[in-house]
Design an enzyme around this catalytic site. Sequence first.
Site, short mmCIF file in Angstrom:
data_model
loop_
_atom_site.label_atom_id
_atom_site.label_comp_id
_atom_site.label_asym_id
_atom_site.label_seq_id
_atom_site.Cartn_x
_atom_site.Cartn_y
_atom_site.Cartn_z
CB ALA A 13 -0.44 -0.10 1.10
N GLY B 103 0.43 5.90 -0.57
CA GLY B 103 -0.57 7.09 0.88
C GLY B 103 -1.75 7.75 -0.30
CB VAL B 104 -4.61 7.40 -0.78
CG1 VAL B 104 -5.51 7.61 0.81
CG2 VAL B 104 -5.14 7.58 -2.23
CD GLU C 134 0.62 15.54 1.01
OE1 GLU C 134 0.93 14.16 1.27
OE2 GLU C 134 1.54 16.17 1.78
#
Lengths: 177, 771
Positions: B720, B722-723, B725
């Site tokens: 996974a 990051g989401v 920003e």
Amino acid sequence: MAKATKTKRASVTVRGPHKMPVHLFVNRQDYELHVEPRRTLLDALRKDLGLTGAKKVCDEGTCGACTVIVDGKPVYSCLTLAIECEEKSIETIEALAQDGKLHALQQAFIEEDAYQCGFCTPGQIMSLKALLDENPNPTLDDVKRAVSGNLCRCGAYPKIFRAGLRAAEILRSKKGA
Amino acid sequence: MARVVKTKTEFEGNFFEQYIVIEGDELTPWAADEKLEKVGKCTPRVDGSERVTGDAKYTYDIQLAGMLYGRILRSPYPHARIKSLDTRAAEKLHGVRAVLTHKNIPQIPLRMGQHFLLEPTLRYAGDEVAFIVADDEEIAEDALELIEVDYQELPFVIDPEEASQPSSPQIHLNGNVLNGKPEEYERGDAEKALREADVTIEARFTTQVALHNSLETHGSVCAWEGDSLTVWDSTQHIYGVRAGVAQALGLPLNKVRVIKKYMGGGFGSKNGAGKYTLLAALAAKKVGRPVHMMLTRKEENLAAGNRNNTIQYLRLGAKRDGTLTAIYLRSYAGLGAYSLWGTSPGGPARQLYACPNVKTIQYSVFTNTGPMAAFRAPGYVEGTFSFEQAIDMLAQKLHMDPLELRLKNYIDTNPMSGMPYSTKGLREAYERGAKLIGWRERKSKKITQGTQRRGFGMASQIWGGSGGPPAYALCKLNNDGSATIITGTQDIGTGTKTVLAQIAAEELGFPIERVSVELGDTQDGVYSPLSAGSMTLPSVGPAVRVAAHDAKEQLLSIAAQVLEKPKDQIKLKDGLLHVQGLEKPVELKEVLAMKLQNFMIIGKGARGPNPEKYSVNTFGAQFADVTVDTETGEVLINKIVAVHESGRVINPLTIGSQIEGGVIQGLGFALTEERVLDRHTGLVLNPNLEEYKVPTALDVPEIEHEMIDRADPYANNLGAKGVGEPPIIPTAAAIANAISDAIGVHVTDGPITPDKILKALNKTQIGGNHA
């Protein structure tokens, strides 16, 4: 050796009128408070009663985070003086869940993920509560209008709309049952 | 055993190589087709009930016995010196307990000595002058008015390009340009390539100062017990606040405890200790009572950070077939009065497309305005607004479809490092987005006549989001078969607690209800990084998985001994021990509590290093469908489509919230949000939520979003990225391109307000009658 000295009290200035008594009927309980006339309902709830669910964000009636229900209507408690609320019935987010069971709105907010940081959530829920108390069959537009005075900086709006409609559905099905 | 390894990390567009300490063995990443039961499933927040009942206690809500309230006196001028200051009348006001000024507190340097906690020089309207603590806020506010200050006004500068000139008023001793020179990047020879290009475009873009307006203002509550200080802080980085406070006050780290359970938004602006924190701590010590110091909305908008404005000069060159050959960017960003770093508006220009010749020259310039702070994808939101509009300008000039031009210059390796991307789902994002908005049929839906013009636009997104070490976690197994995950990260509203519970439950083979997650307390926690840079999940999540795995292995060893079975014949599922040869699964309680009395298993986990040979980035594309009223200049957004790739999706429910929230903030940046500064006085005219226009419920269009859900095989053991920003990055550019498609002219200054649209229309055929 200890010496007894008389401490001189410095001359102090006091501004504004003194505290005065007010009776508030909050979440089905009676309270007698002593507050300065300038104390807002929001500060009285938060500081004098420890009900910190309603939030202080702008303190000037532009964001809706402080929304509580007074005599059935949603109001910005930061624009309402505590002393104006004598004899009025005030409902806050803390009284929504009853007997350990969440209100349909609270349940719907969780299911739909209708929040992010959660700081505006109590205000959003109280605005929608006032709507659903009056109109059990709201349209999407009704829901949007009900929270149009409640800012959400995280942008949870689409899910707040869904939660409002979903809660109405839950309430209707409970009534029908 | 602890090991020291070297790793690369990325933060807010900047790359660092550093040594880190990791512990335990790295786990094999979950395979793309791994059968997972908790991860990847829509999971409502584990702390949902607290959030909807008012039970969640934010820093603002902390109330302690004997607590005083703080208020700050701020400079009314953009640049001034305090000649004299008289606090006697304020001190005499009934209920005032202390007044702090530069004359009665130690000189505490901040930002490596760039300025001091309180000092006689004031560098923006809002700079801190004095601090009052009183029995209540009303009294403290009255007392502010009683402080008499004689200011000497100094010349000031607010425009970053102007401030970069040596002749302008100097804000710091080393000049107004951060580090004395612009930050430059070059590959190939951009100037030569521009001269040789078949087609070139050139444009000047500006982006405005945007204010975070986190609903919970910045603030701290400070309380001392002997020589130990406890700070409740509305922060994205408890360990950062601890380090900042300890350093400023000369305390050892173990004497400062920082707590953040819930916070009302930060968006990048709450990454360390504030002056409010230190002033509250000093006053609390002096008076011997706890101090509550939360900024007012006005202060929040003057002094608590902003997305800096930019001026960007962009030139692009291409071959006639659309191959990009040159990108040249010179940018100026206004830092405000204080900062140690500048953003990278050149990031998208350097990275988005294959282009052999790129030069970016970025000036970060001090001005006499409120200091900037990271704001959700700092630099990249501003840089994408300009660069992706420039790409559309180029497409127009080449008579190419904007999407085709982007695909023509698609690249699977990072053009800066030459390393392949671990995963890049941008092509699929283009494809899905184009389908959902009806890109290929858009010509038939476009309206080019009358006063209601309809147009379509798109933009791409690149960002980091790999996260990285150091990040640590513990997994405690209690003797009743419940688990507690402990880590020093914070849930800033993104749903961190919930995804960490999912990951731990998955790895342990526990029902999620049996897993609790404790975050946001330096005393309980183990170190985790700040919750910013889209790094929380990809940094902390893998550490949690390792900790849970470690705990599970210990549990299975113990179970094997108690049940007298080989360990490899025991499996954990749904919180039960499934033992080969036994018909019924065994309750954990039977093994743990009944046989062993009291004991606790403690699993430890650390985030391993980032991959050495891959570039880990996040990608996405957004599409906008807008209608522009050519008589009023009003923009109606009909629909926005957002498709993003951030590796494996852990929780589709909360990731959807992130995407929608990013798009909504992006549309505020595109159309309505702007801090307005009076050039003549240097004062902010709209430091409030009345005239600073954040999107309301009625401003939100239909938003359709999808994730390209793809486990990243190299990023970390979860796959996974990051989401937080990514979804705000391309929104404003996509809207700007759609507006241009509708009215035939680009609006290059943000925010795109009706007056700017009418002004732009006057230059075109459509708007001829407005002239």
